[in-house]
Write an enzyme that holds these catalytic residues in place. Sequence first.
Site: not given
Ligand SMILES: [Zn+2]
Length: 616
Positions: A151, A328-329, A332, A338
């Site tokens: 990422c 995952h994104e 964020h 992370h």
């Molecule tokens: Zn990430």
Amino acid sequence: MEQFAHRGKMPVTVAIIFLMLIAGWSDSEKIFHNRDHSDFDVQNIPHAGAILTPEAAQQYLVKYGWVAPVNWEEQAFTDFPVHDLAPQDVSQLISEGESEEHPRVSNSSENETEINPSFIDSLKKFQDANGLTATGVLDSATKIAMNKPRCGVPDFKVASRRKNATLSFTDADSNSHNSSQAGATQRRKRSFLSKMVEHYRQKREAKDTMGSSNSKRFSRNTVKWRLMGEGYSMQLTIQQQRAILALAFRMWSEVVPLLFVEDLTGDDIDIRIGFGTGQHLGCSQAFDGVGQQFAHAWYLGDIHFDDDEHFVGPSSEHGISLLKVAVHEIGHALGLSHINREGSVMQPNYIPQERHFELDWEDRKAVQEKYGACDGSFSTVFDWIRKERTPRGETVYRFNTYFFKTNWYWMYENKSNRTRFGDPLPIKGGWNGIPDKDIDAYVHVWTWNIDAQYFFKGTQVWRYDPDKDRAFTEDWRKVKYPQPIADVFPGIPSPVDAAYFNKKERFIYFFRGNNVTAFSVDKNQKVEKFPKSIIDVFPPVDPNDHPRGNIDAVYFSYSYQTTFFIKDKYYWKMVIDQERQTNSSLPLNGLWPRKKINSQWFDICDVHPSVLLLST
Ligand SMILES: [Zn+2]
Ligand SMILES: [Ca+2]
Ligand SMILES: [Ca+2]
Ligand SMILES: [Zn+2]
């Protein structure tokens, strides 16, 4: 040349859009789906430069925050690169550049793996976090770790954002362009960009809960997202992209009280999503071609995917799973950083997909730190018993706990203390032949000679056939279902709020308003002197703490070997015999003081109705 070749994709995009226009939406899907990739010159797609030298490794450590935390959230637009514009009198100013001598043989030295001493501590930190021996030497294992797909969001970010910070460019920077026209244009561009940054900052700060310790989070429960029209992937159909993104959002919905909804028309989009390559979508951070970075995201903001990566659907064996990267994104965008922990979806590197990955316990806890835990109420709760035959032919009984609410339901796995992955599901489809919403109550009458499951709604009762997994239309006594409750259970007023079967007494207790009526299954009639007040039959342990009436659900739990009264967001647990043996002052059928449902049963979360039917 590389950049030009990269742009060579554009006519293909235009051609596809044109074909979509002439062929119409549904036909265009075939073009995407069966698209022949031979029109791409794969050789010319830029590849991310491999990290092999100390310089590249040092850049990596700086970029991802291992040297010092990166002020990532401010970087969305502030560092937007403004390229020099061509001067008007270009033909007079331009002259051929002189060639420089360059060595034909690379002057590689033995120092190649020696890192600048000031980076050694950062490198050791990186090695340690990646499960490597912290040698401080750029060895091959470290290079492998640095070259993994990852990422683009730094591993260490500046934590707190300055409130109402004003944007300023350094004097030296603006002075250096003062005399040229390009400089003026550049300043205008920057002025526009700084307004844009300010717009996003205000938008983001408006979403913050000021003064709260959890200020870095969405403060609304419904979060709108959109896959932007200029940012479709070239690799999956638009429908696939949208479905995968919707599923990724749904996975977060299943663990926090946020509803995510795809908004195709409104102006006020919280999370804008796009695919791009190289310089993309007006973003400050360029992508790096095939390999390494696959996506990046901003907290409460936008998500970009590097479309030079080979994104695939959830069932594909090869490539990078768009679902996993999107989950995952979105993490964020919700404010998570992370986490270097095996099993976490917030690991910075891409881990080739296990077929069914899920948010694990600690991912859940991390996001619930910001948004709280789900806190629902339910219309019907019960343990469902099913018979199973072992390979040796013995009959065993298994149970699962179900929570019903409006038109959906969750199965709760008591052992792992969470709902089944992918729940809730619609009642329609999961339970056949019963009303598809607003079930009032469920009862399982289970004695040496009776085994019958009933669902109640309004004035009617349905009997369920567990072997055929559907409601009876007629049972062995030729009784047709649904039946009026008053016919099957004479003397019981309906509709009922809740009901449960007491095995010891062989009574069904029906709850309605402040009253409860017991029904004897042996005599097939109402027990005398009922209805009574609920508070008299099930007295409080603490006189000030009792549900009184309008109970949502009552159920006997095989896990806890006791009965729970459920109302709104609370439950009251019934006193059990062992407790009365050690404390004789406890009342028979007494109710302990209330507790929150979500302190006993975790993460029973709603999802937006638009994604109720969505699954992998
Ligand atoms: Zn990430
Ligand atoms: Ca890349
Ligand atoms: Ca109910
Ligand atoms: Zn970007």
